[in-house]
Design an enzyme around this catalytic site. Structure first.
Site, mmCIF file in Angstrom:
data_model
loop_
_atom_site.group_PDB
_atom_site.id
_atom_site.type_symbol
_atom_site.label_atom_id
_atom_site.label_comp_id
_atom_site.label_asym_id
_atom_site.label_seq_id
_atom_site.Cartn_x
_atom_site.Cartn_y
_atom_site.Cartn_z
ATOM 1 N N ASP A 153 0.817 -1.209 0.000
ATOM 2 C CA ASP A 153 0.000 0.000 0.000
ATOM 3 C C ASP A 153 0.855 1.265 0.000
ATOM 4 O O ASP A 153 2.008 1.259 0.448
ATOM 5 C CB ASP A 153 -0.901 0.024 1.229
ATOM 6 C CG ASP A 153 -1.853 -1.156 1.282
ATOM 7 O OD1 ASP A 153 -2.151 -1.722 0.213
ATOM 8 O OD2 ASP A 153 -2.281 -1.522 2.393
ATOM 9 N N ARG A 154 0.238 2.336 -0.447
ATOM 10 C CA ARG A 154 0.911 3.635 -0.488
ATOM 11 C C ARG A 154 1.506 4.015 0.862
ATOM 12 O O ARG A 154 2.656 4.436 0.954
ATOM 13 C CB ARG A 154 -0.083 4.709 -0.948
ATOM 14 C CG ARG A 154 0.466 6.120 -0.886
ATOM 15 C CD ARG A 154 -0.613 7.134 -1.213
ATOM 16 N NE ARG A 154 -0.091 8.486 -1.124
ATOM 17 C CZ ARG A 154 -0.800 9.579 -1.360
ATOM 18 N NH1 ARG A 154 -2.070 9.471 -1.697
ATOM 19 N NH2 ARG A 154 -0.252 10.773 -1.256
#
Length: 306
Positions: A138-139
Site C-alpha cells: 500500500d501507499r
C-alpha cells in the site's frame, strides 16, 4: 470488450444503476449509469433505463469497454535499492510512494522511478502501467518490494507467490493486547458491501491467511510480526482489524483520528525471501524499521516504564 453476466437477487425492487454499482466492484454508480445510457447494459436481452426497477429474476448483461492505459514514463526519483542483479531488483519503498500509476496518481510512482533506474529493462508481464511489478504494498505502508527485470524472472517469481516460496514478513504495531503469543487469521477478503473503497472479511471473498506472532507488549499496544500466506489487498490491515486489533495509525480500518507524528499505518515490510529465478538459490533480504516506526516504539517503551 469484457462482459459481465449478473443475476438479480431476491432483495426486492432495486434500481438498475444501483444494482450494477453494488454487484460490480469496478463500477461506481455514475459509471454504471453511463454504461446504461450508452446501451452497454441489457436486461433479459434488451436495453433498459437506469431507473428500471429489478424484480429479482432478471439476467443483466454488461459490456465493459477495454481500458486505455498510457505507458508510464521514467522519472528520476531516488530509490533505496536493497538488492539488484540482471533479473531482479528489490527496493525499500518509503511511505507515501504509490507503487504504480492509477487514477489520481498518473506519475511520481515506484514504476516511474524503476523505469528511470533500470533504463527500461523491466518485465512487460505487468503491462504498460505495471512493468516488472510482481507484488505490491500500500501507499502508506513501507518496506521491501521486488520487481522483475525480464519476463523470465517475472513468471518464476509470480509462480513463487502462488506456491508460497516467495515469503513476505511484516512488522506492525496494533491497538490492544493480543491474548495469545501467536496465531493465524484464516478469513476470506472481498470488497466491503458498505464501502466499495474498503476491503473486508466477507462470505465468498477470496481466501486469505495471515500468520502473526507477538514481538513485544506495551500498555494498550502490541508489536507484532506478520507473515503472509496469501496476498490480498490490505490483507494484514483487514485481518488485524477483524480480530479486534487494528494497526496503529490506520484511519481506514481503525480509529479515524490520525496519530501525531505518524503518516498512515504503522506497518512495514521488513523481510523478503525467494528463490532466485535463474539460479534457484535462496535470497533472503531484510531492512530496518523506518524512523517513525522506531519513534513510536520508543514512546511506547517510555510509557511502559513509568
Amino acid at each position: 470488450m469484457e462482459t459481465l453476466t449478473l443475476t438479480a437477487g431476491p432483495d426486492g425492487p432495486t434500481r438498475l444503476d444501483a444494482f450494477l454499482a453494488a454487484r460490480a466492484p469496478e463500477l461506481t454508480r455514475s459509471a454504471a449509469a453511463r454504461l446504461i445510457e450508452e446501451g452497454r447494459v441489457l436486461v433479459n436481452g434488451r436495453p433498459a433505463a437506469k431507473s428500471l426497477k429489478l424484480a429479482g429474476d432478471e439476467t443483466v448483461l454488461v459490456s465493459l469497454p477495454e481500458p486505455e492505459p498510457t505507458a508510464a514514463q521514467p522519472q528520476d526519483i531516488p530509490l533505496d535499492v536493497v538488492y539488484e542483479d540482471e533479473d531482479v531488483i528489490v527496493v525499500n519503498k518509503p511511505k507515501g510512494l504509490v507503487v504504480h500509476p492509477a487514477p489520481g496518481h498518473p506519475d511520481g510512482t515506484l514504476v516511474n522511478a524503476l523505469l528511470h533506474h533500470c533504463g527500461g529493462s523491466l518485465s512487460g508481464v505487468g503491462g504498460v502501467l505495471r512493468p516488472g511489478i510482481v507484488h505490491r504494498i500500500d501507499r502508506d505502508t513501507s518496506g521491501l518490494i521486488a520487481a522483475a527485470k525480464n519476463d523470465f524472472a517475472h513468471q518464476r517469481l509470480a509462480a513463487q507467490l502462488q506456491d508460497h516460496t516467495l515469503a513476505r514478513t511484516y512488522e506492525c504495531i496494533v491497538v490492544g493486547n493480543l491474548r495469545e503469543d501467536s496465531g493465524t487469521v484464516d478469513a476470506p477478503i472481498g470488497r466491503c458491501p458498505a464501502d466499495r473503497k474498503k476491503m473486508a472479511v466477507v462470505p465468498g471473498g477470496r481466501p486469505a491467511v495471515t500468520h502473526w506472532e507477538v514481538i513485544a507488549r506495551y500498555p494498550g499496544f502490541t508489536h507484532v510480526r506478520c507473515r503472509l500466506e496469501t496476498g490480498r489487498t490490505h490483507q494484514i490491515r483487514v485481518h488485524m482489524a477483524h480480530i479486534g486489533h487494528p494497526i496503529l495509525g490506520d484511519t481506514v480500518y481503525g480509529a479515524k483520528k490520525p496519530v501525531p507524528g505518524l503518516q498512515g499505518q504503522c506497518l512495514h515490510a521488513v523481510g523478503l525471501r525467494f528463490l532466485h529465478p535463474r539460479t534457484g538459490r535462496p535470497v533472503e533480504l531484510s531492512c530496518p524499521l523506518p524512523e517513525e516506526f522506531q519513534r513510536q516504539l520508543a514512546l511506547l517503551r517510555a510509557k511502559g516504564e513509568k
